[in-house]
Design an enzyme around this catalytic site. Structure first.
Site, PDB file in Angstrom:
ATOM      1  N   SER A   1      -9.889  -0.590   6.849  1.00 28.77           N
ATOM      2  CA  SER A   1      -9.332  -0.449   5.503  1.00 28.77           C
ATOM      3  C   SER A   1      -8.661  -1.683   4.903  1.00 28.77           C
ATOM      4  CB  SER A   1      -8.361   0.721   5.454  1.00 28.77           C
ATOM      5  OG  SER A   1      -9.108   1.898   5.317  1.00 28.77           O
TER       6      SER A   1
ATOM      7  N   SER B   1      -9.795   1.716   2.673  1.00 26.45           N
ATOM      8  CA  SER B   1      -8.946   2.486   1.786  1.00 26.45           C
ATOM      9  C   SER B   1      -7.889   1.657   1.057  1.00 26.45           C
ATOM     10  CB  SER B   1      -8.247   3.583   2.579  1.00 26.45           C
ATOM     11  OG  SER B   1      -7.378   3.018   3.546  1.00 26.45           O
TER      12      SER B   1
ATOM     13  N   LYS C   1       0.845  -1.203   0.000  1.00 26.80           N
ATOM     14  CA  LYS C   1       0.000   0.000   0.000  1.00 26.80           C
ATOM     15  C   LYS C   1       0.879   1.251   0.000  1.00 26.80           C
ATOM     16  CE  LYS C   1      -3.974   1.946   2.531  1.00 26.80           C
ATOM     17  NZ  LYS C   1      -4.936   1.711   3.642  1.00 26.80           N
TER      18      LYS C   1
HETATM   19  N1  GLN Z   1     -13.108   4.254   6.209  1.00 27.55           N
HETATM   20  C1  GLN Z   1     -12.479   4.583   7.443  1.00 27.55           C
HETATM   21  C2  GLN Z   1     -12.027   6.017   7.418  1.00 27.55           C
HETATM   22  O1  GLN Z   1     -12.322   6.668   6.489  1.00 27.55           O
HETATM   23  C3  GLN Z   1     -11.343   3.663   7.693  1.00 27.55           C
HETATM   24  C4  GLN Z   1     -10.105   4.012   6.972  1.00 27.55           C
HETATM   25  C5  GLN Z   1      -8.949   3.122   7.290  1.00 27.55           C
HETATM   26  O2  GLN Z   1      -9.104   2.081   7.940  1.00 27.55           O
HETATM   27  N2  GLN Z   1      -7.764   3.555   6.899  1.00 27.55           N
HETATM   28  O3  GLN Z   1     -11.394   6.511   8.303  1.00 27.55           O
END
Ligand code: GLN
Length: 459
Positions: free
Chosen positions: A173, A149, A74
């Site tokens: 994410s 994400s 990532k």
């Molecule tokens: N969707 C969640 C957020 O927007 C989780 C994001 C993540 O786990 N990096 O914060």
């Protein structure tokens, strides 16, 4: 052939790392322009490494646990000589100058890093649509978001572009895109894997973990990256289990006698079609000898506000270093709407006069959620339920921020409580994958891996 068998076949010279790499390169060449899972590829270094590993195997030299495995990372984890953009214009030219601890360990175990995967800008999202590199398409449900994400890391696995990827999980994410793309994703216990070298979204919630097509890939990567890192202050000194060894003999027997909790409120907030699929999986676990018990958790409504308040405050603080002097551009000048929203909200909530009203309350709510979920976990081995309460939307559809946040209601709990959690494919609704989530007590990561392996075997 699962990933562990593949790694043995490479070691036994039945296949070469080079062959494997070239097959993936062909898939990437034909599919990545449409899927956009990878935002950077380094064929040359990967090729050199694959040849070197094949030569060492041929010479009978010792090779590492991940020898010949092709790996995607990532874009918010530091890898030397790759662009670590976090999918933001802010860091478009930021070159990794060192390897994060997890990357050092992958390299020591002879994993071959092929490139950097797409993500939501600074990991702040659930759809991978906010990336500066453009959105990622879902290979398992084309035309839909892959989730986020870590959408690129999940899509790369679903499209068979590499063996294993790393993602980061702050509120879901890893698990959310694993669910939407129909692959395996694992968020370890907070502190079980070093976060050193990960760009923070929300440091008290962030955790690095693997995605793969099968449990053996998850286990191999956990064996590599889990364990104490003296360089990182939140890292736990714990006795890391041998995850791959758990899969050696009759993994399907692990569910026999396991106590599996099902939280009725998790089902109540979830789309009925998804609930049906999850119930089938739970029935299956019952048939395999698990004792299924119903549990109740009264704080589901508290989870999203608690999570987002903490996220805003910690993210605001983490972004103060992007002031345009040391790293790239000044963030507020070039970032997208969601990142800007979080910076503004975080700055507001962090002010002295408001912090009692919002931030301190969020910290109290977090303690309550942690206490209650641990209470439930004390009576069972694992909790099983849906990963995401709704199906992924179509690419190009616009959602209100609250609709986007609603994807996260069932995943943020594990981050708030610091517990391990995973997602694996349970079935499909209208051709779209649906994920089953497992959660367990802190440092019971192995129980989750065993449950995943058992259910996978039965599929
Ligand atoms: N969707 C969640 C957020 O927007 C989780 C994001 C993540 O786990 N990096 O914060």
């Amino acid at each position: 052939m699962n990933l562990l068998e593949k790694s043995k076949a490479i070691r036994n010279q039945e296949i070469t790392a080079l062959d494997s790499l070239e097959k993936f390169n062909q898939v990437i060449a034909s599919k990545n322009s449409n899927i956009n899972a990878f935002v950077q590829i380094d064929h040359e270094t990967a090729l050199k490494k694959a040849n070197e590993i094949d030569a060492r195997i041929k010479n009978g030299e010792k090779v590492g646990k991940l020898a010949g495995m092709i790996i995607g990372i990532k874009s918010n984890i530091n890898v030397k000589d790759f662009t670590i953009s976090a999918a933001s214009k802010t860091l478009e030219n930021y070159m990794g100058s060192y390897d994060a601890t997890v990357i050092q360990r992958i390299k020591e175990e002879d994993g071959i890093i092929i490139g950097m995967t797409n993500m939501d800008e600074f990991a702040a999202g659930s759809s991978t649509e906010t990336s500066f590199h453009g959105p990622t398409n879902n290979p398992a449900a084309p035309g839909h978001i892959p989730g986020g994400s870590s959408g690129g890391s999940a899509a790369a696995i679903a499209a068979q572009m590499c063996d294993i990827t790393l993602g980061s999980d702050t509120g879901g994410s890893i698990r959310n895109p694993a669910s939407h793309c129909g692959v395996m994703g694992f968020k370890p216990t907070y502190g079980a894997v070093s976060r050193q070298g990960l760009l923070d979204l929300s440091m008290s919630l962030d955790q690095i973990g693997p995605l793969a097509a099968d449990t053996s890939g998850i286990a191999m990567m956990l064996d590599t990256i889990a364990g104490n890192d003296p360089k990182e202050c939140t890292s736990i000194d714990w006795k890391v289990p041998n995850f791959t060894a758990l899969l050696d003999e009759n993994p399907e027997e692990a569910l026999n006698g396991m106590k599996v909790g099902v939280v009725k409120q998790f089902q109540e907030v979830t789309d009925d079609h998804i609930v049906n699929i999850i119930e089938d999986s739970i029935d299956k676990m019952g048939e395999m000898g698990a004792e299924v018990v119903e549990l109740s958790f009264d704080y589901v409504d508290l989870c999203l506000p608690t999570y987002y308040l903490i996220n805003y405050v910690e993210f605001f603080s983490a972004t103060r270093k992007y002031d345009g002097r040391k790293y790239g551009h000044q963030i507020e000048e070039v970032c997208g709407d969601e990142v800007l929203r979080r910076i503004h909200m975080g700055s507001y909530i962090s002010q002295q006069e408001f912090s009692g009203k919002y931030y301190k309350k969020a910290l109290q709510a977090r303690s309550l959620i942690r206490k209650e979920i641990n209470k439930l976990l004390n009576g069972v081995d694992i909790i099983a339920g849906p990963t995401v309460p709704k199906l992924p939307h179509k690419l190009g559809e616009t959602l209100e921020p609250m609709e986007m946040y609603a994807y996260d209601v069932l995943t943020v709990i594990a981050n708030l409580a610091g517990i391990p959690a995973s997602s694996m494919k349970a079935g499909e609704v209208k051709g779209i994958p649906v994920g089953l989530q497992f959660q367990a007590k802190p440092l019971d990561d192995a129980k989750i891996v065993q449950a995943m392996a058992a259910l996978e075997k039965a599929a």
